[in-house]
Design a protein around this motif. Structure first.
Motif, mmCIF file in Angstrom:
data_model
loop_
_atom_site.group_PDB
_atom_site.id
_atom_site.type_symbol
_atom_site.label_atom_id
_atom_site.label_comp_id
_atom_site.label_asym_id
_atom_site.label_seq_id
_atom_site.Cartn_x
_atom_site.Cartn_y
_atom_site.Cartn_z
ATOM 1 N N PHE A 4 21.498 41.230 -63.561
ATOM 2 C CA PHE A 4 20.931 40.334 -64.630
ATOM 3 C C PHE A 4 20.991 38.873 -64.291
ATOM 4 C CE2 PHE A 4 21.747 38.002 -68.783
ATOM 5 C CZ PHE A 4 20.166 38.230 -69.072
ATOM 6 N N GLN A 5 20.236 38.119 -64.359
ATOM 7 C CA GLN A 5 20.188 36.733 -64.237
ATOM 8 C C GLN A 5 20.676 36.492 -62.570
ATOM 9 O OE1 GLN A 5 21.941 34.548 -67.369
ATOM 10 N NE2 GLN A 5 19.623 34.516 -68.302
ATOM 11 N N GLU A 6 20.451 37.335 -61.608
ATOM 12 C CA GLU A 6 20.742 36.737 -60.158
ATOM 13 C C GLU A 6 19.724 36.290 -59.717
ATOM 14 O OE1 GLU A 6 21.886 38.991 -56.008
ATOM 15 O OE2 GLU A 6 21.642 40.128 -57.803
ATOM 16 N N SER A 7 19.755 35.157 -58.941
ATOM 17 C CA SER A 7 18.803 34.926 -57.782
ATOM 18 C C SER A 7 19.376 34.308 -56.747
ATOM 19 C CB SER A 7 17.921 33.565 -58.637
ATOM 20 O OG SER A 7 18.600 32.652 -58.794
ATOM 21 N N ASP A 8 18.752 34.235 -55.560
ATOM 22 C CA ASP A 8 19.324 33.945 -54.219
ATOM 23 C C ASP A 8 19.023 32.401 -54.072
ATOM 24 O OD1 ASP A 8 20.122 33.379 -51.694
ATOM 25 O OD2 ASP A 8 18.700 34.657 -50.514
ATOM 26 N N ILE A 9 19.822 31.712 -54.765
ATOM 27 C CA ILE A 9 19.302 30.208 -54.827
ATOM 28 C C ILE A 9 19.700 29.662 -53.755
ATOM 29 C CG2 ILE A 9 21.658 29.612 -55.953
ATOM 30 C CD1 ILE A 9 17.882 28.218 -56.854
ATOM 31 N N VAL A 10 20.776 30.032 -52.901
ATOM 32 C CA VAL A 10 20.881 29.354 -51.555
ATOM 33 C C VAL A 10 19.537 29.581 -50.623
ATOM 34 C CG1 VAL A 10 22.104 29.426 -49.461
ATOM 35 C CG2 VAL A 10 23.266 29.345 -51.561
ATOM 36 N N GLY A 11 19.217 30.858 -50.440
ATOM 37 C CA GLY A 11 17.649 31.059 -49.790
ATOM 38 C C GLY A 11 16.749 30.312 -50.339
ATOM 39 N N ILE A 12 16.473 30.244 -51.776
ATOM 40 C CA ILE A 12 15.339 29.626 -52.423
ATOM 41 C C ILE A 12 15.253 28.216 -51.883
ATOM 42 C CG2 ILE A 12 14.271 29.002 -54.552
ATOM 43 C CD1 ILE A 12 15.598 31.914 -55.691
ATOM 44 N N THR A 13 16.322 27.473 -52.124
ATOM 45 C CA THR A 13 16.284 26.124 -51.646
ATOM 46 C C THR A 13 16.688 25.676 -50.161
ATOM 47 O OG1 THR A 13 18.757 26.052 -52.247
ATOM 48 C CG2 THR A 13 17.335 25.845 -54.126
ATOM 49 N N MET A 14 16.642 26.582 -49.501
ATOM 50 C CA MET A 14 17.261 26.097 -47.871
ATOM 51 C C MET A 14 16.105 25.348 -47.392
ATOM 52 S SD MET A 14 19.408 27.207 -45.910
ATOM 53 C CE MET A 14 20.126 28.592 -46.146
ATOM 54 N N PRO A 15 14.903 25.201 -47.787
ATOM 55 C CA PRO A 15 14.139 24.224 -47.130
ATOM 56 C C PRO A 15 14.328 22.793 -47.765
ATOM 57 C CG PRO A 15 12.830 26.123 -47.684
ATOM 58 C CD PRO A 15 14.116 26.137 -48.323
ATOM 59 N N VAL A 16 14.902 22.626 -49.004
ATOM 60 C CA VAL A 16 14.884 21.471 -49.685
ATOM 61 C C VAL A 16 16.166 20.946 -50.053
ATOM 62 C CG1 VAL A 16 12.392 21.558 -50.555
ATOM 63 C CG2 VAL A 16 14.335 22.761 -51.904
ATOM 64 N N VAL A 17 17.276 21.302 -49.369
ATOM 65 C CA VAL A 17 18.662 20.629 -49.179
ATOM 66 C C VAL A 17 19.001 20.418 -48.002
ATOM 67 C CG1 VAL A 17 19.211 22.352 -51.284
ATOM 68 C CG2 VAL A 17 19.794 23.100 -48.941
ATOM 69 N N LYS A 18 20.025 19.221 -48.126
ATOM 70 C CA LYS A 18 20.590 19.053 -46.664
ATOM 71 C C LYS A 18 21.545 19.901 -46.301
ATOM 72 C CE LYS A 18 22.727 14.776 -44.653
ATOM 73 N NZ LYS A 18 23.313 13.565 -44.875
ATOM 74 N N HIS A 19 22.408 20.646 -47.121
ATOM 75 C CA HIS A 19 23.087 21.706 -46.876
ATOM 76 C C HIS A 19 23.404 22.533 -48.203
ATOM 77 C CE1 HIS A 19 25.833 23.397 -44.052
ATOM 78 N NE2 HIS A 19 27.091 23.499 -44.948
ATOM 79 N N SER A 20 23.972 23.718 -48.050
ATOM 80 C CA SER A 20 24.273 24.569 -49.014
ATOM 81 C C SER A 20 25.360 25.614 -48.814
ATOM 82 C CB SER A 20 23.116 25.518 -49.577
ATOM 83 O OG SER A 20 22.726 26.212 -48.481
ATOM 84 N N TYR A 21 26.174 26.002 -49.770
ATOM 85 C CA TYR A 21 27.251 26.706 -49.736
ATOM 86 C C TYR A 21 27.146 27.964 -50.745
ATOM 87 C CZ TYR A 21 29.576 22.680 -47.489
ATOM 88 O OH TYR A 21 29.929 21.679 -46.633
ATOM 89 N N LEU A 22 27.409 29.159 -50.371
ATOM 90 C CA LEU A 22 27.877 30.120 -51.289
ATOM 91 C C LEU A 22 29.265 30.594 -50.891
ATOM 92 C CD1 LEU A 22 27.164 32.531 -53.230
ATOM 93 C CD2 LEU A 22 26.387 34.167 -51.207
#
Length: 641
Positions: free
Chosen positions: A142-160
Motif C-alpha cells: 500500500f502506497q509504495e512507489s519506486d520514487i528513486v527509479g521514477i525520479t532518476m532522470p531529473v535528480v542530481k543524485h538520489s539515495y534509498l
C-alpha cells in the motif's frame, strides 16, 4: 534581503564542506535516538530553518520528531507539487538549499514535476520521501512507489536508505551535492522502519566523494586565450545565463562588460545578472527577446556565453545562431559545453572565478575597451525597436499587459522586491517589462516551463525574504494549477500578492494557434470560471478586478498597500499577443511583431524590413488579420508553453 556577501559566504562554506547556518550538531552528538530524530538533527546541523511538506503514513515518524524541533519551521502545503515549488522559490531567492518532506506513494510521485522543474533550472533542493518498510519494498504494498527509479532522470543524485549507519552521512552528502558544482535536487528515500530504529547520532564534519569533484577554477591557458579573443574583437557580446546568478558573479560580469565596453544580453534565467539600469544591459534574447538584442547576437563577431546552456528558446535555428561569431563558453558543467553550439574557447569552471580571472588577465595586459563603436550602433537599434511605446496600443480602450507590468515595475522598490511568474504569455511580458536591479529577484520556470510554479514559488520566496514585497505575475490558466495554496498563504500569514493577466485562454498556445494554425483554437479558450475575486475572498484574501486602463494605478496601489495576501484580476483581450516573436525553428533575426518607431510605431511582420522605404509594405496585426503570417510550423517544431 540576503546580501550578496552573505550569499557568497554560504557558497564558500558549501564548497569547503562545512555545515551551513546557525544549526549545530554538537548538542545531539553521541546521543541515542531514532532514525526520525536523527533526520531532524541532521537538518538542524545543516542550518535548515524551514521545511515545506505534506505528511502521510510512511513519513509520520519523521513528522513526530519534527514536532519537537525548536529550530525548524514547517510549512504545510496543500499539495506535494506545490511544496516542492515553495521550497524552490525559497532556494532561488536565497541561494540556500530548499527542503521538502513528503510521504510515500502518491505523496512522493506528486513531487516529480517540482523536482524536474528544479533540475532543469539548477536549483538546490533536498527532497525527503517516506517509503514503505524495507521488508515489503518491491511487493506493491500500500502506497509504495519506486520514487528513486521514477525520479532518476531529473535528480542530481538520489539515495534509498538501507541502514541507520548511513543516515547522517547520507544527509551530509545530499546537502553538499545539491549545493555545489551545478546545483540541483537530491532525493533521499527513507523506509519507515529505519525512521523508528534506534541509532547513535554522529554528524560528519567533512565528507569524501572521490567521484564527485566539481571544477571551480578555469584553465589558465583557456582564460588567457579568451582574453586574447576579447582583445581582438570588434563586435563582442556577452550572453549571461542563470549560472551568473547561481555563482554570485554579477559584480565580475559587470566589471568585464564595463572594462571592455561589451553589451550584454540575458537569458530568462539570467535576468537580474546585470542591473537593468546599466546601459550595457540589452535585456532578454531569444524567442521573445527584443529585436535589437537578437540582432546583436546575429551581428556580433565574438559571443561570450557565461552560465548559459544555449536553450532552443534562446538560439532559435541553431545553424544560423551567431553566424559570424567566435564562441567563448564558460560553464561549471562540462556536459553543457559543445552540446548545442560548438565553442572556440571552452572553459569549465565556476562563473565567478572564471570571470574574476578573465578580468585580472585583461588588466594584466592593459586591454583597452573594444566595443565602443559597436555599442553605439546597438544603441541606435534599441531606440528604433523598443519592446513597447506609450504611443502604440493593439487595443486602445483595453488594458495592455505591457502597461500594467511597466507601472508595477515602477512602483516596486528594486532594492526590496521579488517578482515570480507562472508560465505563458504573462511570463514573457514580465520578462520584457519588469525591471530588476539584483539577482534572485526575478524567479521563473525556464527549462521545464511549469504552469503552476510561480504562485507557490512566491510563497516560498516571501517566507525566505519576509521584508521584501513579493508579487507573482500569473495567467488565469497557470494560476488554477496550484490555486489551493491560497490556503497555505493565509494560514501561515504570508502576504504574497498575485496579479493575474486574465485573457480567458491558455494564452501562449492560443497565440500559436492564431499565428501558425489558422485560428483553429483547439481546447485553449477558457470560460471566465472561477470568479477569482470571489475565490480570493473565500480563502480570506483581499481581491479586486479591473477592466479599463484608467483603473491601473489605483488598483496597483491598493494591492501593494495591502498588509495581507491580495489578488488583482486584470482583464485583457483574449487576442492580445506577446511580441516580438521568433517562430519555432526560425533564426533569431527572422522576427515578427517588433515595433519600429521609424515606421510610425507599426509592427514588423516579415523579415527584411530594415529601412523606412518599406513602410508601405508593413501592416499592423489586428484581430481579423492573421493571413500575413504564412510561416507554417510542423508538429515537431511546435510545442506547449
Amino acid at each position: 534581503m540576503i546580501t550578496t556577501e552573505e550569499k557568497i559566504e554560504r557558497k564558500r562554506r558549501d564548497i569547503e564542506g562545512r555545515p551551513l547556518g546557525p544549526g549545530s550538531h554538537t548538542e545531539h552528538e553521541g546521543k541515542t535516538m531514532t532514525g526520525a530524530q536523527a533526520i531532524i538533527a541532521s537538518l538542524e546541523a545543516e542550518g535548515v530553518d524551514t521545511i515545506f511538506g505534506y505528511p502521510g503514513g510512511q513519513a509520520i515518524k519523521i513528522y513526530d520528531a519534527l514536532y519537537d524541533s525548536k529550530k525548524i519551521h514547517h510549512i504545510l502545503a496543500r499539495h506535494e507539487q506545490a511544496a516542492v515549488h515553495e521550497a524552490d522559490g525559497y532556494a532561488r531567492s536565497t541561494g540556500k538549499v530548499g527542503v521538502v518532506l513528503v510521504t510515500s506513494g502518491p505523496g512522493a510521485t506528486n513531487t516529480v514535476t517540482g523536482i524536474a522543474t528544479a533540475y532543469m533550472d539548477s536549483v538546490p533542493l533536498v527532497v525527503i520521501t517516506g517509503q514503505v518498510t524495507r521488508g515489503v519494498i518491491g511487493t506493491d504494498s500500500f502506497q509504495e512507489s519506486d520514487i528513486v527509479g521514477i525520479t532518476m532522470p531529473v535528480v542530481k543524485h538520489s539515495y534509498l536508505l538501507q541502514s541507520t549507519d548511513d543516515l547522517t552521512r547520507t544527509f551530509r552528502e545530499a546537502f553538499y551535492i545539491a549545493s555545489t558544482g551545478r546545483p540541483g535536487p537530491v532525493l533521499i528515500d527513507v523506509p519507515s522502519d529505519l525512521s523508528g530504529a534506534e541509532m547513535v547520532f554522529h554528524y560528519p564534519d567533512k565528507i569524501s566523494l572521490p567521484s564527485y569533484r566539481p571544477t571551480y577554477k578555469g584553465n589558465a591557458k583557456q582564460v588567457r586565450e579568451a582574453a586574447r579573443y576579447i582583445q581582438q574583437a570588434k563586435k563582442p557580446l556577452i550572453m549571461a545565463g542563470g549560472g551568473i546568478v547561481t555563482s554570485h558573479a554579477c559584480v565580475e560580469l559587470t566589471q568585464l562588460a564595463e572594462r571592455m565596453c561589451i553589451p550584454v544580453v540575458t537569458t530568462l534565467m539570467g535576468k537580474g545578472a546585470m542591473r537593468c539600469s546599466n546601459p550595457l544591459n540589452l535585456g532578454p534574447v531569444g524567442m521573445h527577446g527584443s529585436k535589437y538584442a537578437n540582432r546583436a547576437v546575429t551581428e556580433c563577431d565574438l559571443l561570450i556565453a557565461v552560465g548559459a546552456r544555449f536553450s532552443d528558446r534562446v538560439t532559435g535555428k541553431v545553424s544560423e545562431f551567431a553566424p559570424h561569431a567566435k564562441i567563448i563558453h564558460v560553464d561549471i558543467d562540462p556536459a553543457e559545453i559543445g552540446k548545442i553550439v560548438p565553442a572556440d574557447v571552452p572553459i569549465v569552471g565556476d562563473a565567478r572565478g572564471v570571470l574574476a580571472a578573465l578580468n585580472d588577465q585583461l588588466a594584466k595586459i592593459d586591454a583597452q575597451p573594444v566595443g565602443k563603436e559597436w555599442f553605439k550602433e546597438v544603441c541606435t537599434w534599441r531606440e528604433r525597436w523598443p519592446f513597447y511605446t506609450a504611443d502604440f496600443a493593439d487595443y486602445p480602450d483595453k488594458i495592455a499587459p505591457e502597461v500594467v507590468l511597466e507601472h508595477l515595475s515602477q512602483k516596486l522598490d528594486p532594492e526590496a522586491s521579488i517578482v515570480t511568474t507562472e508560465v505563458g504569455q504573462h511570463q514573457m511580458w514580465a520578462l520584457q517589462n519588469i525591471h530588476r536591479e539584483h539577482a534572485r529577484t526575478f524567479i521563473s520556470s525556464g527549462g521545464l516551463g511549469t504552469m503552476g510554479f510561480g504562485f507557490p514559488a512566491a510563497i516560498g520566496a516571501k517566507i525566505a525574504c519576509p521584508e521584501d514585497e513579493v508579487v507573482c505575475i500569473a495567467g488565469d490558466g497557470s494560476f488554477q494549477m496550484n490555486l489551493q495554496e491560497m490556503a497555505t498563504a493565509i494560514v501561515n500569514n504570508v502576504p504574497v500578492k498575485v496579479l493575474i493577466i486574465d485573457n480567458r485562454a491558455l494564452g501562449m498556445v492560443h497565440q500559436w494557434q492564431h499565428l501558425f494554425y489558422h485560428d483553429r483554437y483547439s481546447s485553449t479558450e477558457l470560460a471566465p470560471v472561477p470568479d477569482f475575486v470571489a475565490l480570493a475572498q473565500a480563502y480570506g484574501w483581499q481581491g479586486a478586478r479591473i477592466t479599463h486602463p484608467d483603473e491601473i494605478d489605483d488598483a496597483l496601489d491598493a494591492m501593494l498597500a495591502s498588509d495581507g495576501p491580495y489578488l488583482l484580476d486584470v482583464i485583457i483581450p483574449t487576442m492580445q499577443t506577446v511580441y516580438p516573436m521568433v517562430a519555432p525553428g526560425a533564426a533569431l533575426d527572422d522576427i515578427i511583431g517588433a515595433l519600429d518607431v521609424t515606421l510610425g510605431g507599426v509592427r514588423i511582420t516579415q523579415k527584411g524590413f530594415d529601412d523606412a522605404d518599406a513602410a508601405a509594405s508593413v501592416r499592423h496585426v489586428s484581430d481579423d488579420d492573421s493571413d500575413n503570417f504564412d510561416d507554417e510550423v510542423s508538429d515537431e517544431e511546435g510545442g506547449d508553453e
